[in-house]
Design a protein around this motif. Sequence first.
Motif, PDB file in Angstrom:
ATOM      1  N   GLY A  29       0.801  -1.160  -0.218  1.00 23.82           N
ATOM      2  CA  GLY A  29      -0.175  -0.022   0.109  1.00 23.82           C
ATOM      3  C   GLY A  29       0.699   1.087   0.214  1.00 23.82           C
ATOM      4  N   GLY A  30       2.333   1.077   0.262  1.00 19.89           N
ATOM      5  CA  GLY A  30       2.314   2.833   0.564  1.00 19.89           C
ATOM      6  C   GLY A  30       3.720   2.410  -0.201  1.00 19.89           C
ATOM      7  N   LEU A  31       4.210   1.811  -1.337  1.00 16.58           N
ATOM      8  CA  LEU A  31       4.582   2.122  -2.639  1.00 16.58           C
ATOM      9  C   LEU A  31       3.440   2.083  -3.146  1.00 16.58           C
ATOM     10  CD1 LEU A  31       7.398   0.935  -3.814  1.00 16.58           C
ATOM     11  CD2 LEU A  31       6.213  -0.888  -4.412  1.00 16.58           C
ATOM     12  N   SER A  32       2.832   2.088  -3.037  1.00 15.63           N
ATOM     13  CA  SER A  32       1.196   2.613  -4.569  1.00 15.63           C
ATOM     14  C   SER A  32       1.145   3.927  -4.166  1.00 15.63           C
ATOM     15  CB  SER A  32       0.102   2.112  -4.086  1.00 15.63           C
ATOM     16  OG  SER A  32      -1.180   2.825  -4.619  1.00 15.63           O
ATOM     17  N   ILE A  33       1.265   4.287  -2.927  1.00 16.12           N
ATOM     18  CA  ILE A  33       1.168   5.990  -2.662  1.00 16.12           C
ATOM     19  C   ILE A  33       2.619   6.598  -2.950  1.00 16.12           C
ATOM     20  CG2 ILE A  33       1.520   7.250  -0.671  1.00 16.12           C
ATOM     21  CD1 ILE A  33       0.040   5.609   0.524  1.00 16.12           C
ATOM     22  N   VAL A  34       4.173   5.745  -3.439  1.00 20.52           N
ATOM     23  CA  VAL A  34       5.296   6.566  -3.533  1.00 20.52           C
ATOM     24  C   VAL A  34       4.656   6.616  -5.256  1.00 20.52           C
ATOM     25  CG1 VAL A  34       7.394   6.171  -3.519  1.00 20.52           C
ATOM     26  CG2 VAL A  34       6.545   5.560  -1.645  1.00 20.52           C
ATOM     27  N   SER A  35       3.744   5.553  -6.161  1.00 25.97           N
ATOM     28  CA  SER A  35       4.310   5.415  -6.808  1.00 25.97           C
ATOM     29  C   SER A  35       2.986   6.532  -7.157  1.00 25.97           C
ATOM     30  CB  SER A  35       3.206   4.234  -7.320  1.00 25.97           C
ATOM     31  OG  SER A  35       3.274   3.821  -8.900  1.00 25.97           O
ATOM     32  N   PHE A  36       1.931   6.818  -6.637  1.00 25.29           N
ATOM     33  CA  PHE A  36       0.965   7.705  -7.632  1.00 25.29           C
ATOM     34  C   PHE A  36       1.810   9.204  -6.777  1.00 25.29           C
ATOM     35  CE2 PHE A  36      -2.336  11.311  -5.523  1.00 25.29           C
ATOM     36  CZ  PHE A  36      -2.939  10.962  -6.901  1.00 25.29           C
ATOM     37  N   TYR A  37       2.766   9.706  -5.579  1.00 29.83           N
ATOM     38  CA  TYR A  37       2.698  11.304  -6.149  1.00 29.83           C
ATOM     39  C   TYR A  37       4.740  11.287  -7.158  1.00 29.83           C
ATOM     40  CZ  TYR A  37      -0.023  12.525  -2.371  1.00 29.83           C
ATOM     41  OH  TYR A  37      -0.509  13.087  -1.542  1.00 29.83           O
ATOM     42  N   LEU A  38       5.073   9.794  -7.537  1.00 33.34           N
ATOM     43  CA  LEU A  38       6.384  10.273  -8.580  1.00 33.34           C
ATOM     44  C   LEU A  38       5.318  10.562 -10.030  1.00 33.34           C
ATOM     45  CD1 LEU A  38       8.860   7.108  -7.094  1.00 33.34           C
ATOM     46  CD2 LEU A  38       8.917   9.490  -7.459  1.00 33.34           C
ATOM     47  N   HIS A  39       4.432   9.168  -9.835  1.00 30.16           N
ATOM     48  CA  HIS A  39       3.639  10.254 -11.664  1.00 30.16           C
ATOM     49  C   HIS A  39       3.223  11.560 -11.354  1.00 30.16           C
ATOM     50  CE1 HIS A  39       0.286   9.602 -14.172  1.00 30.16           C
ATOM     51  NE2 HIS A  39       1.133   9.208 -15.026  1.00 30.16           N
ATOM     52  N   LYS A  40       2.541  10.863 -10.159  1.00 28.30           N
ATOM     53  CA  LYS A  40       2.117  13.449 -10.417  1.00 28.30           C
ATOM     54  C   LYS A  40       3.139  13.831 -10.528  1.00 28.30           C
ATOM     55  CE  LYS A  40      -0.746  16.189  -7.232  1.00 28.30           C
ATOM     56  NZ  LYS A  40      -1.049  16.003  -5.363  1.00 28.30           N
TER      57      LYS A  40
ATOM     58  N   GLY B   3       5.266  14.087 -12.485  1.00 32.71           N
ATOM     59  CA  GLY B   3       5.712  13.880 -13.527  1.00 32.71           C
ATOM     60  C   GLY B   3       7.537  12.861 -13.565  1.00 32.71           C
ATOM     61  N   LEU B   4       7.719  12.634 -12.352  1.00 31.91           N
ATOM     62  CA  LEU B   4       9.287  12.189 -13.035  1.00 31.91           C
ATOM     63  C   LEU B   4       9.171  11.238 -14.031  1.00 31.91           C
ATOM     64  CD1 LEU B   4       9.099  13.061  -9.818  1.00 31.91           C
ATOM     65  CD2 LEU B   4      11.156  11.384  -9.656  1.00 31.91           C
ATOM     66  N   SER B   5      10.144  11.055 -14.621  1.00 30.30           N
ATOM     67  CA  SER B   5      11.106  10.178 -16.132  1.00 30.30           C
ATOM     68  C   SER B   5      10.570   8.428 -15.482  1.00 30.30           C
ATOM     69  CB  SER B   5      12.268  10.741 -16.747  1.00 30.30           C
ATOM     70  OG  SER B   5      12.912  11.206 -15.513  1.00 30.30           O
ATOM     71  N   LEU B   6      11.185   8.061 -16.284  1.00 31.06           N
ATOM     72  CA  LEU B   6      10.959   6.128 -16.088  1.00 31.06           C
ATOM     73  C   LEU B   6      12.503   6.270 -15.546  1.00 31.06           C
ATOM     74  CD1 LEU B   6      10.468   3.807 -15.829  1.00 31.06           C
ATOM     75  CD2 LEU B   6      11.104   3.241 -18.346  1.00 31.06           C
TER      76      LEU B   6
END
Length: 205
Positions: free
Chosen positions: A143-154, A156-159
């Motif tokens: 669940g925490g990793l999902s939150i981190v993924s959300f903000y990295l995408h928000k 706009g960080l590149s792959l």
Amino acid sequence: SDVCSSDLAQSGDANFFTQEKNDFEAVWSAQTPVLLKSGVAPETLDLIKDFALKYFLLSFPAWLAVGCLIAGFLSYYLASSLLRRVTARVDRPLAFRYWVLPDFFIFGFIAACYLKFFTPENGVGDLLGDNLLVFFTGFYTLGGLSIVSFYLHKWGLSLFWRTVIYFLMVQFCLQIIVVLASFGIMDVWMDLRKLKTIPAGEKNP
């Protein structure tokens, strides 16, 4: 741990856990001189041994459950990706960054804490608490990793930079697991991504 072993023997799991414990003791005995020569204090070695015994060997059922959870999670995305190429009836899978864990699972984590604090140490209740704690720590780490993924995408960080960040997280695995699990638990009450008010149809971009 001796109490746990005797309880397990009475429960019918003696052969498996006795063999595993004997193997663990043999490996530990072989590695102890090496660890002592490297400068690890004897009292620290005892703590490490107890931690490994309780949260890895005797918590094997929980690790197996966590492995099944991750395998099912990956299978969901793999099956969805393959089936969408075959039929239009299969919807796009929910993006990982939008995963919100069901609130009621927090009671499992609370039960684990209760068993750890209010049952005799190394008894059956304590063993069950260890397994629940391992499982729900893994559960809320996702669940925490999902939150981190959300903000990295928000943000706009590149792959490339996302890969670097995930790589760095792996280097500090234990600390990161604690942080991610804390995020996952906090999300139950704080809705860190404000996703619980977003219609489901908007979570499959």
